[in-house]
Motif scaffolding. Structure first.
Motif, PDB file in Angstrom:
ATOM      1  N   LYS A  13       1.596  14.458 -15.891  1.00 25.56           N
ATOM      2  CA  LYS A  13       2.255  13.177 -16.163  1.00 25.56           C
ATOM      3  C   LYS A  13       3.754  13.392 -16.236  1.00 25.56           C
ATOM      4  CE  LYS A  13      -1.008  10.626 -18.978  1.00 25.56           C
ATOM      5  NZ  LYS A  13      -1.188  10.056 -20.308  1.00 25.56           N
ATOM      6  N   ARG A  53      12.124   5.316 -30.796  1.00 27.63           N
ATOM      7  CA  ARG A  53      11.341   4.637 -29.756  1.00 27.63           C
ATOM      8  C   ARG A  53      10.950   5.620 -28.651  1.00 27.63           C
ATOM      9  NH1 ARG A  53      13.523   0.064 -25.787  1.00 27.63           N
ATOM     10  NH2 ARG A  53      11.584  -0.428 -24.745  1.00 27.63           N
ATOM     11  N   GLN A  82      10.626   8.921 -28.998  1.00 25.51           N
ATOM     12  CA  GLN A  82       9.624   9.827 -29.568  1.00 25.51           C
ATOM     13  C   GLN A  82       8.248   9.176 -29.581  1.00 25.51           C
ATOM     14  OE1 GLN A  82      11.802  10.555 -33.228  1.00 25.51           O
ATOM     15  NE2 GLN A  82      12.126  12.697 -32.634  1.00 25.51           N
ATOM     16  N   GLN A  83       8.172   7.900 -29.949  1.00 24.15           N
ATOM     17  CA  GLN A  83       6.891   7.199 -29.982  1.00 24.15           C
ATOM     18  C   GLN A  83       6.301   7.072 -28.573  1.00 24.15           C
ATOM     19  OE1 GLN A  83       5.088   6.177 -32.750  1.00 24.15           O
ATOM     20  NE2 GLN A  83       3.521   5.990 -31.156  1.00 24.15           N
ATOM     21  N   MET A  84       7.140   6.733 -27.610  1.00 21.12           N
ATOM     22  CA  MET A  84       6.680   6.603 -26.233  1.00 21.12           C
ATOM     23  C   MET A  84       6.142   7.939 -25.714  1.00 21.12           C
ATOM     24  SD  MET A  84       8.758   5.303 -22.855  1.00 21.12           S
ATOM     25  CE  MET A  84       9.299   3.846 -23.690  1.00 21.12           C
ATOM     26  N   ARG A 133       4.922  10.397 -27.548  1.00 17.37           N
ATOM     27  CA  ARG A 133       3.639  10.668 -28.217  1.00 17.37           C
ATOM     28  C   ARG A 133       2.511   9.883 -27.565  1.00 17.37           C
ATOM     29  NH1 ARG A 133       6.734  10.894 -32.928  1.00 17.37           N
ATOM     30  NH2 ARG A 133       6.465   8.673 -33.319  1.00 17.37           N
ATOM     31  N   ASP A 134       2.762   8.613 -27.260  1.00 16.60           N
ATOM     32  CA  ASP A 134       1.734   7.754 -26.674  1.00 16.60           C
ATOM     33  C   ASP A 134       1.347   8.187 -25.265  1.00 16.60           C
ATOM     34  OD1 ASP A 134       1.827   6.267 -29.002  1.00 16.60           O
ATOM     35  OD2 ASP A 134       2.960   4.595 -28.114  1.00 16.60           O
ATOM     36  N   LEU A 135       2.336   8.518 -24.448  1.00 13.31           N
ATOM     37  CA  LEU A 135       2.082   8.831 -23.039  1.00 13.31           C
ATOM     38  C   LEU A 135       1.811  10.310 -22.779  1.00 13.31           C
ATOM     39  CD1 LEU A 135       4.813   6.530 -21.470  1.00 13.31           C
ATOM     40  CD2 LEU A 135       2.354   6.086 -21.647  1.00 13.31           C
ATOM     41  N   ASN A 136       2.356  11.178 -23.626  1.00 14.28           N
ATOM     42  CA  ASN A 136       2.174  12.624 -23.529  1.00 14.28           C
ATOM     43  C   ASN A 136       2.467  13.194 -22.135  1.00 14.28           C
ATOM     44  OD1 ASN A 136       1.600  15.170 -24.534  1.00 14.28           O
ATOM     45  ND2 ASN A 136      -0.561  15.014 -23.984  1.00 14.28           N
ATOM     46  N   CYS A 167      12.007  15.956 -29.393  1.00 13.92           N
ATOM     47  CA  CYS A 167      10.922  15.216 -28.730  1.00 13.92           C
ATOM     48  C   CYS A 167       9.843  16.143 -28.173  1.00 13.92           C
ATOM     49  CB  CYS A 167      11.490  14.356 -27.611  1.00 13.92           C
ATOM     50  SG  CYS A 167      12.473  12.956 -28.201  1.00 13.92           S
TER      51      CYS A 167
END
Length: 155
Positions: free
Chosen positions: A2, A19, A21-23, A25-28, A51
């Protein structure tokens, strides 16, 4: 594998870093290309490492514009080919299926008078016809006028 490509329009604000960092984590993703970071390379390297992308290359913003970052996780085999204010060019070797490919993160000049030089850069680095080449980023081009957002719509 990915890959995430994002024109972040500035990582100077803690909210934008959270934001990102969250993205991530979600998408990896295994690889990330960020354009328009608006940070010096040392600052961007700190953000990139926080990150989870311990390896990478970061290019300084010029004044309050530009700035690039190409990061990858330890498990990735990535080799830097070249970089400038407008691009970061790498070779990626995927061990699990023995594929080698090229990825170029690109940020075209937003000013029309500088675009030809940016596009010529891609022509100059096009020197490896034997492997697949993915070019990602912000090309600052539109196909139709109705795609344009902002005040200067007459172009």
């Amino acid at each position: 594998m990915k890959l995430l490509c994002w024109n972040v329009r500035g990582l100077g604000m803690p909210r934008t870093v959270r934001r990102l960092q969250q993205m991530l984590r979600d998408l990896n993703p295994s690889v990330v290309f960020l354009s328009e970071t608006k940070l010096r390379s040392a600052q961007m390297a700190q953000v990139r490492r926080r990150c989870g992308f311990t390896k990478g290359i970061d290019v300084d913003a010029v004044g309050r514009s530009g700035g690039l970052s190409f990061g990858w996780k330890n498990s990735c085999d990535v080799s830097l080919r070249s970089y400038s204010q407008r691009h970061i060019d790498v070779i990626i070797n995927e061990d699990y299926d023995e594929k080698t490919w090229r990825c170029t993160g690109f940020y075209c000049a937003p000013e029309e008078q500088h675009r030809a030089a940016a596009w010529n850069l891609l022509h100059q680095i096009n020197d490896m016809p034997g492997i697949p080449w993915l070019i990602i980023g912000d090309f600052n081009e539109i196909a139709f006028l109705n795609e344009k957002q902002g005040v200067n719509k007459e172009r």
